[in-house]
Design a protein around this motif. Structure first.
Motif, PDB file in Angstrom:
ATOM      1  N   SER A 164       0.821  -1.086   0.121  1.00 44.87           N
ATOM      2  CA  SER A 164      -0.042   0.114   0.051  1.00 44.87           C
ATOM      3  C   SER A 164       0.892   1.230   0.133  1.00 44.87           C
ATOM      4  N   VAL A 165       0.512   2.009  -0.864  1.00 50.96           N
ATOM      5  CA  VAL A 165       1.238   3.375  -0.794  1.00 50.96           C
ATOM      6  C   VAL A 165       0.309   4.480  -0.864  1.00 50.96           C
ATOM      7  N   VAL A 166       0.707   5.819  -0.305  1.00 54.90           N
ATOM      8  CA  VAL A 166      -0.228   6.909  -0.180  1.00 54.90           C
ATOM      9  C   VAL A 166       0.063   7.710  -1.385  1.00 54.90           C
ATOM     10  N   TYR A 167       1.164   7.664  -2.104  1.00 54.16           N
ATOM     11  CA  TYR A 167       1.579   8.583  -3.306  1.00 54.16           C
ATOM     12  C   TYR A 167       2.378   7.399  -3.807  1.00 54.16           C
ATOM     13  N   VAL A 168       2.434   8.131  -5.262  1.00 60.19           N
ATOM     14  CA  VAL A 168       3.607   7.233  -6.123  1.00 60.19           C
ATOM     15  C   VAL A 168       4.886   8.059  -6.395  1.00 60.19           C
ATOM     16  N   ASP A 169       5.709   7.461  -5.555  1.00 60.70           N
ATOM     17  CA  ASP A 169       6.978   7.967  -5.720  1.00 60.70           C
ATOM     18  C   ASP A 169       8.110   6.917  -6.541  1.00 60.70           C
ATOM     19  N   VAL A 170       8.249   7.353  -7.774  1.00 60.22           N
ATOM     20  CA  VAL A 170       8.768   6.356  -8.752  1.00 60.22           C
ATOM     21  C   VAL A 170      10.229   6.013  -8.206  1.00 60.22           C
ATOM     22  N   GLY A 171      10.820   7.090  -7.414  1.00 59.19           N
ATOM     23  CA  GLY A 171      12.254   6.445  -6.886  1.00 59.19           C
ATOM     24  C   GLY A 171      12.057   5.673  -5.724  1.00 59.19           C
ATOM     25  N   GLU A 172      11.057   5.576  -4.955  1.00 65.11           N
ATOM     26  CA  GLU A 172      10.992   4.748  -3.573  1.00 65.11           C
ATOM     27  C   GLU A 172      10.621   3.640  -4.291  1.00 65.11           C
ATOM     28  N   ILE A 173       9.739   3.471  -5.133  1.00 72.20           N
ATOM     29  CA  ILE A 173       9.084   2.251  -5.788  1.00 72.20           C
ATOM     30  C   ILE A 173      10.399   1.306  -6.408  1.00 72.20           C
ATOM     31  N   ALA A 174      11.069   2.186  -7.257  1.00 73.55           N
ATOM     32  CA  ALA A 174      12.402   1.554  -7.827  1.00 73.55           C
ATOM     33  C   ALA A 174      13.226   0.977  -6.767  1.00 73.55           C
ATOM     34  N   ALA A 175      13.476   1.586  -5.628  1.00 72.17           N
ATOM     35  CA  ALA A 175      14.416   1.079  -4.684  1.00 72.17           C
ATOM     36  C   ALA A 175      13.674  -0.215  -4.001  1.00 72.17           C
ATOM     37  N   ASP A 176      12.508  -0.062  -3.762  1.00 69.69           N
ATOM     38  CA  ASP A 176      11.712  -1.381  -3.259  1.00 69.69           C
ATOM     39  C   ASP A 176      12.008  -2.672  -4.192  1.00 69.69           C
ATOM     40  N   LEU A 177      11.521  -2.194  -5.536  1.00 68.44           N
ATOM     41  CA  LEU A 177      12.006  -3.358  -6.439  1.00 68.44           C
ATOM     42  C   LEU A 177      13.364  -3.676  -6.715  1.00 68.44           C
ATOM     43  N   HIS A 178      14.280  -2.979  -6.321  1.00 72.24           N
ATOM     44  CA  HIS A 178      15.623  -3.168  -6.919  1.00 72.24           C
ATOM     45  C   HIS A 178      15.649  -3.327  -8.322  1.00 72.24           C
ATOM     46  N   HIS A 179      15.129  -2.405  -8.855  1.00 70.66           N
ATOM     47  CA  HIS A 179      14.801  -2.498 -10.441  1.00 70.66           C
ATOM     48  C   HIS A 179      14.890  -0.910 -10.868  1.00 70.66           C
ATOM     49  N   SER A 180      15.525  -0.555 -11.932  1.00 72.71           N
ATOM     50  CA  SER A 180      15.327   0.734 -12.625  1.00 72.71           C
ATOM     51  C   SER A 180      13.939   1.080 -13.231  1.00 72.71           C
ATOM     52  N   LEU A 181      13.593   2.024 -12.786  1.00 72.43           N
ATOM     53  CA  LEU A 181      12.392   2.510 -13.397  1.00 72.43           C
ATOM     54  C   LEU A 181      12.339   3.790 -14.387  1.00 72.43           C
ATOM     55  N   TYR A 182      11.470   4.021 -15.331  1.00 67.18           N
ATOM     56  CA  TYR A 182      11.482   5.089 -16.152  1.00 67.18           C
ATOM     57  C   TYR A 182      10.724   6.167 -15.598  1.00 67.18           C
ATOM     58  N   PRO A 183      11.095   7.419 -15.805  1.00 71.16           N
ATOM     59  CA  PRO A 183      10.383   8.459 -14.852  1.00 71.16           C
ATOM     60  C   PRO A 183       8.932   8.600 -15.020  1.00 71.16           C
ATOM     61  N   ARG A 184       8.203   8.302 -16.236  1.00 68.98           N
ATOM     62  CA  ARG A 184       6.717   8.421 -16.220  1.00 68.98           C
ATOM     63  C   ARG A 184       6.046   7.226 -15.816  1.00 68.98           C
ATOM     64  N   VAL A 185       4.654   7.132 -15.843  1.00 67.24           N
ATOM     65  CA  VAL A 185       4.021   6.026 -15.639  1.00 67.24           C
ATOM     66  C   VAL A 185       3.232   5.864 -16.818  1.00 67.24           C
ATOM     67  N   LEU A 186       2.612   4.533 -17.107  1.00 73.90           N
ATOM     68  CA  LEU A 186       1.600   4.472 -18.255  1.00 73.90           C
ATOM     69  C   LEU A 186       0.222   4.106 -17.879  1.00 73.90           C
ATOM     70  N   LEU A 187      -0.630   4.877 -18.133  1.00 76.34           N
ATOM     71  CA  LEU A 187      -1.937   4.809 -18.160  1.00 76.34           C
ATOM     72  C   LEU A 187      -2.719   3.969 -19.140  1.00 76.34           C
ATOM     73  N   LEU A 188      -2.923   2.797 -18.926  1.00 69.70           N
ATOM     74  CA  LEU A 188      -3.573   1.849 -20.111  1.00 69.70           C
ATOM     75  C   LEU A 188      -4.892   2.183 -20.370  1.00 69.70           C
ATOM     76  N   ASP A 189      -4.822   1.907 -21.826  1.00 72.94           N
ATOM     77  CA  ASP A 189      -6.141   2.131 -22.520  1.00 72.94           C
ATOM     78  C   ASP A 189      -7.160   1.462 -22.015  1.00 72.94           C
ATOM     79  N   ALA A 190      -8.454   2.025 -21.891  1.00 74.60           N
ATOM     80  CA  ALA A 190      -9.640   1.381 -21.601  1.00 74.60           C
ATOM     81  C   ALA A 190      -9.852  -0.092 -22.335  1.00 74.60           C
ATOM     82  N   ASP A 191     -10.235  -1.076 -21.783  1.00 80.11           N
ATOM     83  CA  ASP A 191     -10.458  -2.454 -22.056  1.00 80.11           C
ATOM     84  C   ASP A 191     -11.665  -2.952 -21.361  1.00 80.11           C
ATOM     85  N   PRO A 192     -12.903  -3.293 -22.332  1.00 75.07           N
ATOM     86  CA  PRO A 192     -14.083  -3.693 -21.831  1.00 75.07           C
ATOM     87  C   PRO A 192     -13.906  -5.194 -21.150  1.00 75.07           C
TER      88      PRO A 192
END
Length: 244
Positions: A164-192
């Motif tokens: 659970s997170v209360v904000y999306v911090d890409v740097g903190e999530i990357a540290a938790d993953l131990h994996h590099s992340l790109y600076p933006r996020v991807l909002l998936l297209d709608a899918d019925p």
């Protein structure tokens, strides 16, 4: 003879300071309205734009627009991040994020799978994240604003697949993953076919409300001037032979 009495320096300074502050706040609200107009314009333009190759914008996304991209790869198993305290159409719920690894890339991109409402106040049941290779497409945008942060990073203390997170911090999530992340996020297209709601209108104060606040501050500035004049105007003196 002037219709105003000579005011004190304190009254003049107080009125000028008040007018300047109110006008500055009004201008600030107009600037905020312009920013929200631009943000909404970018989302509207992006939703109708043709798909682009993710590799061309992944590391250095264009600042002036939000590209709609296609990415081929697979979700990293065992990691989901639940952004709590979200609302959609007046209903409380969560947004679910999962890291997606593009083919032949050593960076992953954090994907917003969409919104799920709470069920009788409890956390919604999350469907499993697909494990097979696939191509996903959506808007490549900056992560949601952090706002006021209270407390530190809670991710290291959490165990298990869902955190659970209360904000999306890409740097903190990357540290938790131990994996590099790109600076933006991807909002998936709608899918019925999915239970996730994906309507990507930014959850921000509408521009019209900012303009209403600006009008309010400008009205306060005008009121300060009017009050100053009313308090310092000369009262008409009656002639001595005029009956009271």
């Amino acid at each position: 003879m002037s219709f105003l009495r000579r005011p004190t320096w304190f009254a003049v300074a107080l009125t000028v300071a008040g007018v300047l502050v109110f006008v500055r706040l009004g201008v600030w609200q107009l600037d905020r309205a312009a920013e929200k107009d631009e943000l909404l314009r970018r989302y509207a333009a992006a939703s109708e734009a043709p798909l682009e190759d993710f590799a061309g914008v992944a590391a250095q996304p264009p600042a002036e627009r939000y590209p709609r991209v296609a990415v081929t790869g697979a979700f990293l198993p065992g990691h989901r991040y639940i952004l709590d305290d979200q609302t959609r159409a007046g209903q409380a719920g969560v947004h679910v994020y999962a890291p997606f690894q593009p083919n032949g890339d050593n960076h992953a991109v954090l994907v917003d799978l969409g919104f799920l409402p709470r069920e009788a106040g409890a956390q919604p049941r999350l469907p499993p994240v697909p494990v097979a290779p696939m191509t996903v497409h959506g808007l490549y945008v900056p992560p949601p604003g952090v706002g006021v942060r209270l407390g530190g990073d809670r991710l290291p203390a959490q165990k298990g697949e869902d955190k659970s997170v209360v904000y999306v911090d890409v740097g903190e999530i990357a540290a938790d993953l131990h994996h590099s992340l790109y600076p933006r996020v991807l909002l998936l297209d709608a899918d019925p076919a999915t239970i996730y709601a994906r309507e990507w209108t930014p959850a921000v104060m509408p521009p019209a409300r900012h303009r209403a606040y600006a009008f309010q501050w400008f009205t306060f500035a005008l009121a300060a001037v009017v009050i100053f004049i009313l308090l310092h105007r000369n009262k008409r003196q009656r002639p001595r032979n005029e009956a009271p």
